[in-house]
Motif scaffolding. Structure first.
Motif, PDB file in Angstrom:
ATOM      1  N   GLU A   1     -73.847   2.380 -58.472  1.00  0.00           N
ATOM      2  CA  GLU A   1     -72.739   2.383 -59.436  1.00  0.00           C
ATOM      3  C   GLU A   1     -73.159   1.833 -60.800  1.00  0.00           C
TER       4      GLU A   1
ATOM      5  N   GLU B   1     -70.194   5.785 -48.231  1.00  0.00           N
ATOM      6  CA  GLU B   1     -70.139   4.919 -49.418  1.00  0.00           C
ATOM      7  C   GLU B   1     -70.586   5.696 -50.659  1.00  0.00           C
TER       8      GLU B   1
ATOM      9  N   ALA C   1     -67.999   8.188 -51.784  1.00  0.00           N
ATOM     10  CA  ALA C   1     -66.844   7.515 -52.417  1.00  0.00           C
ATOM     11  C   ALA C   1     -67.163   7.226 -53.892  1.00  0.00           C
ATOM     12  N   ILE C   2     -68.386   6.808 -54.154  1.00  0.00           N
ATOM     13  CA  ILE C   2     -68.790   6.546 -55.551  1.00  0.00           C
ATOM     14  C   ILE C   2     -68.792   7.868 -56.337  1.00  0.00           C
TER      15      ILE C   2
ATOM     16  N   GLN D   1     -67.109  10.514 -55.795  1.00  0.00           N
ATOM     17  CA  GLN D   1     -65.729  10.968 -56.017  1.00  0.00           C
ATOM     18  C   GLN D   1     -65.075  10.186 -57.156  1.00  0.00           C
ATOM     19  N   LYS D   2     -65.299   8.876 -57.141  1.00  0.00           N
ATOM     20  CA  LYS D   2     -64.699   8.007 -58.165  1.00  0.00           C
ATOM     21  C   LYS D   2     -65.129   8.427 -59.563  1.00  0.00           C
ATOM     22  N   TYR D   3     -66.381   8.828 -59.710  1.00  0.00           N
ATOM     23  CA  TYR D   3     -66.909   9.167 -61.047  1.00  0.00           C
ATOM     24  C   TYR D   3     -67.053  10.676 -61.258  1.00  0.00           C
ATOM     25  N   ASN D   4     -66.543  11.464 -60.298  1.00  0.00           N
ATOM     26  CA  ASN D   4     -66.586  12.914 -60.410  1.00  0.00           C
ATOM     27  C   ASN D   4     -68.032  13.450 -60.547  1.00  0.00           C
TER      28      ASN D   4
END
Ligand SMILES: Cc1ncc(COP(=O)(O)O)c(C=O)c1O
Length: 365
Positions: free
Chosen positions: A113, A137, A140-141, A143-146
């Motif tokens: 991240e 994990e 998920a990262i 997805q969060k930042y596209n």
């Protein structure tokens, strides 16, 4: 010499290749190309597979298919074979290097991240030596930042993460069928995806974006690539794939014996076992700690003197000449395990006696 990792060619390879020769279907179209793609997709339980001339091409094709290009940043481990990074560089994108985990040797998802910038477009987890990156994990990262996730699963065919096969856990997964891989076509690669648009585009790009006019003329609307695999090699791939379960079982049984024989050796660290990851043990790997009786390089030498082929871990790519000065996070673990790791003989055909010999040499018996 006990080799590091040699192919197993005991199935229908001759028969299928002979069929190509006998029928003249030796080039880049033919039933084995279609079969290899279909059967590889089926094995991995994904919608589509696109075969390529090698794993590097599959990685490059994956990145181009996702629209990644000039100036885009892609986060990749430095502890990998240089192909993962070169594939990024070939398309004008920028590799950003992340550290690895000491217990598993693969990308440390906790360090990803902090490396994400406005230019980051993708993350390339590399499942080295058969161990899977912590994909939940990582996704998920992403997805969060596209961000896109392109898995370099070249060393992890058959590895599972929470019951799902490596290479099926991101947007696109890439494999290699180089001679030392779990299945081989001599040279070859594959891209897999559940996204039909990506599969269609990858196939189109890999075949020089060729379309055929009504009168039979070839047209090309974009600059494409010739990344195709010939039918001859695909024939070998189909035959190899028929035996993949046996190959994986043999590698896992061999790893178990290595584990048993090495678990109590002072100064030797074995790879972590985790319930949610079924390692394919492409290359069985150990770390040589400071309290081992000799250094890692001395052990490599002793193994060689005893007729055992082994290999030190990858040198960190971020320190190699073409990539010196690249953007990277802390490389503490990468630098450490690069100097400690050894890949031990891991062929499917490795015998129990050979494993005992390797372990006896390590134990100084
Ligand atoms: C981690 C990794 N990435 C990419 C590749 C590239 O595959 P190929 O040699 O088929 O181009 C390899 C294997 O050689 C590899 O080990």
């Amino acid at each position: 010499m006990i080799p590091l990792c040699v192919p197993e060619i005991k199935g229908n390879e001759w028969k299928y290749i002979k069929e190509c020769l006998d029928t003249n279907w030796v080039s880049s179209v033919g039933k084995f190309v279609d079969r290899f793609e279909e059967e590889f997709a089926k094995y991995n339980e994904v919608n589509s597979a696109v075969v390529t001339m090698n794993g590097t091409a599959a990685l490059q094709l994956a990145l181009i298919t996702l629209g990644i290009g000039e100036g885009d940043e892609v986060i990749v481990p430095s502890m990998t074979f240089i192909s993962s990074v070169n594939a990024i560089k070939y398309i004008g994108a920028v590799p950003v290097f992340v550290d690895v985990d000491r217990e598993t040797f693969v990308m440390d998802v906790n360090k990803v991240e902090s490396l994400i910038s406005e230019k980051t477009k993708a993350i390339m987890p590399v499942h080295i030596y058969g161990y899977s990156v912590e994909m939940d994990e990582l996704n998920a990262i992403a997805q969060k930042y596209n961000l896109f996730v392109v898995e370099d699963a070249t060393e992890a065919l058959g590895t599972t993460y929470k019951g799902k096969l490596a290479g099926t856990l991101g947007d696109i997964g890439c494999f290699s069928f180089n001679g030392n891989k779990t299945i081989t076509t001599g040279a070859g690669g594959m891209l897999i995806t559940n996204n039909d648009e990506y599969a269609k585009r990858a196939k189109y790009l890999s075949n020089q974006t060729k379309t055929i006019k009504k009168n039979g003329a070839m047209d090309h609307e974009e600059i494409g690539y010739n990344f195709r695999m010939p039918n001859l090699l695909a024939a070998m791939g189909v035959a190899q794939l028929e035996n993949i379960d046996n190959y994986l079982e043999a590698k896992r049984i061999n790893a178990k014996l290595y584990d048993e024989l090495l678990k109590d050796v002072e100064g030797i660290t074995l790879i972590k076992k985790a319930n949610h990851i079924n390692n394919s043990y492409w290359l069985y790997s150990i770390l040589v700690e400071d309290n081992f009786r000799i250094t890692r390089d001395e052990l490599l030498e002793v193994l060689k003197e005893n007729g055992i082929q082994s290999r030190p871990f990858f040198l960190p790519v971020h320190n190699m000449k073409p990539y010196a000065g690249s953007k990277c996070g802390s490389m503490e673990i990468t630098m450490d395990i690069s100097n400690r790791g050894i890949n031990l003989p891991s062929s499917v055909s490795l015998t129990k006696e050979e494993i005992r010999k390797v372990c006896d040499v390590i134990r100084n018996k």
